[in-house]
Design a protein around this motif. Structure first.
Motif, mmCIF file in Angstrom:
data_model
loop_
_atom_site.group_PDB
_atom_site.id
_atom_site.type_symbol
_atom_site.label_atom_id
_atom_site.label_comp_id
_atom_site.label_asym_id
_atom_site.label_seq_id
_atom_site.Cartn_x
_atom_site.Cartn_y
_atom_site.Cartn_z
ATOM 1 N N TYR A 64 4.436 8.585 -0.013
ATOM 2 C CA TYR A 64 3.445 8.055 -0.459
ATOM 3 C C TYR A 64 2.576 8.029 0.542
ATOM 4 N N VAL A 65 1.190 7.965 -0.509
ATOM 5 C CA VAL A 65 -0.266 8.355 0.006
ATOM 6 C C VAL A 65 -0.469 6.674 0.270
ATOM 7 N N LEU A 66 -0.816 5.837 0.985
ATOM 8 C CA LEU A 66 -1.091 4.584 1.651
ATOM 9 C C LEU A 66 -2.862 4.921 0.658
ATOM 10 N N PRO A 67 -3.142 3.622 0.306
ATOM 11 C CA PRO A 67 -4.387 3.242 -0.900
ATOM 12 C C PRO A 67 -5.386 3.149 0.324
ATOM 13 N N ALA A 68 -6.743 2.889 -0.397
ATOM 14 C CA ALA A 68 -8.395 3.071 0.368
ATOM 15 C C ALA A 68 -7.260 1.767 0.877
ATOM 16 N N GLY A 69 -8.095 0.733 2.034
ATOM 17 C CA GLY A 69 -7.841 -0.115 2.465
ATOM 18 C C GLY A 69 -7.924 -0.072 4.493
ATOM 19 N N THR A 70 -8.340 -1.216 4.966
ATOM 20 C CA THR A 70 -8.781 -0.689 6.121
ATOM 21 C C THR A 70 -7.629 -1.941 6.915
ATOM 22 N N LEU A 71 -6.660 -1.550 8.292
ATOM 23 C CA LEU A 71 -6.562 -2.249 9.340
ATOM 24 C C LEU A 71 -6.974 -2.241 10.153
ATOM 25 N N ALA A 72 -7.470 -4.018 10.523
ATOM 26 C CA ALA A 72 -7.710 -4.373 11.309
ATOM 27 C C ALA A 72 -7.333 -4.770 12.465
ATOM 28 N N PRO A 73 -7.923 -4.138 14.326
ATOM 29 C CA PRO A 73 -7.229 -4.756 15.455
ATOM 30 C C PRO A 73 -5.408 -4.416 15.136
ATOM 31 N N GLY A 74 -4.222 -4.713 16.228
ATOM 32 C CA GLY A 74 -3.704 -5.832 16.145
ATOM 33 C C GLY A 74 -2.993 -6.336 14.688
ATOM 34 N N ALA A 75 -3.554 -5.611 13.289
ATOM 35 C CA ALA A 75 -2.778 -6.029 12.189
ATOM 36 C C ALA A 75 -1.731 -5.316 11.748
ATOM 37 N N PHE A 76 -0.578 -5.940 10.783
ATOM 38 C CA PHE A 76 0.277 -5.151 10.890
ATOM 39 C C PHE A 76 -0.232 -5.401 9.029
ATOM 40 N N LEU A 77 0.968 -3.909 8.942
ATOM 41 C CA LEU A 77 0.913 -3.900 6.665
ATOM 42 C C LEU A 77 1.919 -3.554 6.670
ATOM 43 N N THR A 78 2.699 -3.777 5.599
ATOM 44 C CA THR A 78 3.886 -4.229 5.362
ATOM 45 C C THR A 78 3.917 -3.440 3.690
ATOM 46 N N VAL A 79 5.044 -1.967 4.342
ATOM 47 C CA VAL A 79 5.073 -1.539 2.575
ATOM 48 C C VAL A 79 6.257 -1.531 2.215
ATOM 49 N N THR A 80 6.834 -1.507 1.360
ATOM 50 C CA THR A 80 8.211 -2.273 0.373
ATOM 51 C C THR A 80 9.011 -1.026 -0.472
ATOM 52 N N GLU A 81 10.502 -0.494 -0.638
ATOM 53 C CA GLU A 81 10.499 0.189 -0.891
ATOM 54 C C GLU A 81 9.969 0.771 -2.331
ATOM 55 N N ALA A 82 9.626 -1.055 -2.639
ATOM 56 C CA ALA A 82 9.335 0.049 -4.738
ATOM 57 C C ALA A 82 7.548 0.439 -3.842
ATOM 58 N N GLN A 83 7.042 -0.369 -3.556
ATOM 59 C CA GLN A 83 5.892 0.335 -3.397
ATOM 60 C C GLN A 83 5.709 1.932 -2.894
ATOM 61 N N LEU A 84 6.911 2.136 -1.848
ATOM 62 C CA LEU A 84 6.946 3.917 -1.509
ATOM 63 C C LEU A 84 7.386 4.299 -2.395
ATOM 64 N N GLY A 85 8.482 3.708 -3.799
ATOM 65 C CA GLY A 85 9.219 4.700 -4.584
ATOM 66 C C GLY A 85 10.168 5.731 -3.659
ATOM 67 N N PHE A 86 10.468 5.777 -3.138
ATOM 68 C CA PHE A 86 11.522 5.878 -2.245
ATOM 69 C C PHE A 86 12.865 5.543 -1.375
ATOM 70 N N THR A 87 13.827 5.822 -1.140
ATOM 71 C CA THR A 87 14.261 5.484 0.062
ATOM 72 C C THR A 87 14.699 5.911 0.828
ATOM 73 N N PRO A 88 14.536 6.113 2.690
ATOM 74 C CA PRO A 88 14.775 6.956 3.257
ATOM 75 C C PRO A 88 16.239 7.663 3.623
ATOM 76 N N ILE A 89 17.407 8.649 3.855
ATOM 77 C CA ILE A 89 18.481 8.174 3.961
ATOM 78 C C ILE A 89 18.627 8.715 5.441
ATOM 79 N N ASP A 90 19.993 8.653 5.436
ATOM 80 C CA ASP A 90 20.442 8.288 7.175
ATOM 81 C C ASP A 90 20.014 9.057 7.912
ATOM 82 N N THR A 91 19.658 11.017 6.915
ATOM 83 C CA THR A 91 20.027 11.956 7.438
ATOM 84 C C THR A 91 18.622 11.900 8.070
#
Length: 92
Positions: A64-91
C-alpha cells in the motif's frame, strides 16, 4: 530500510530525507472491525507521506503506497484493512 510490526513494514521513499526516520508504527490491531495500523510521527518536523509504502514482510505483493499528505509532529495516521487492500498474515 523501514520499521516493522505485526507482519507489515513501513518503507520510506528514496527522497534522501532524514525526517522520514521519524515515522514509525505505533499500533496495530485486528478485531471485529478488521485490521488497522497506526503510524506516528515521532519527529519535530512535519513528514511528507506520499510514496511511503506499507508492505507485507512475507508477501511483498501486499503493498500500500501512502497518498500525498503531511503528518505533523506528534500526529497519528490510521490506515484500515480496506485502505491497505490486504490483511497481514500471522507469519508476516
Amino acid at each position: 530500510m523501514g520499521t516493522e510490526i505485526a507482519g507489515a513494514r513501513l518503507l520510506a521513499p528514496y527522497f534522501g530525507d532524514s525526517t522520514t526516520a521519524a515515522l514509525a508504527f505505533n499500533e496495530t490491531a485486528a478485531g471485529v472491525a478488521g485490521f488497522f495500523v497506526e503510524i506516528v510521527n515521532h519527529g519535530t518536523t512535519p513528514v511528507q507521506l506520499g510514496g511511503h509504502v506499507i508492505v507485507g514482510s512475507e508477501a511483498p505483493n501486499h503493498r500500500y503506497v501512502l497518498p500525498a499528505g503531511t503528518l505533523a509532529p506528534g500526529a497519528f495516521l490510521t490506515v484500515t484493512e480496506a485502505q491497505l487492500g490486504f490483511t497481514p498474515i500471522d507469519t508476516e
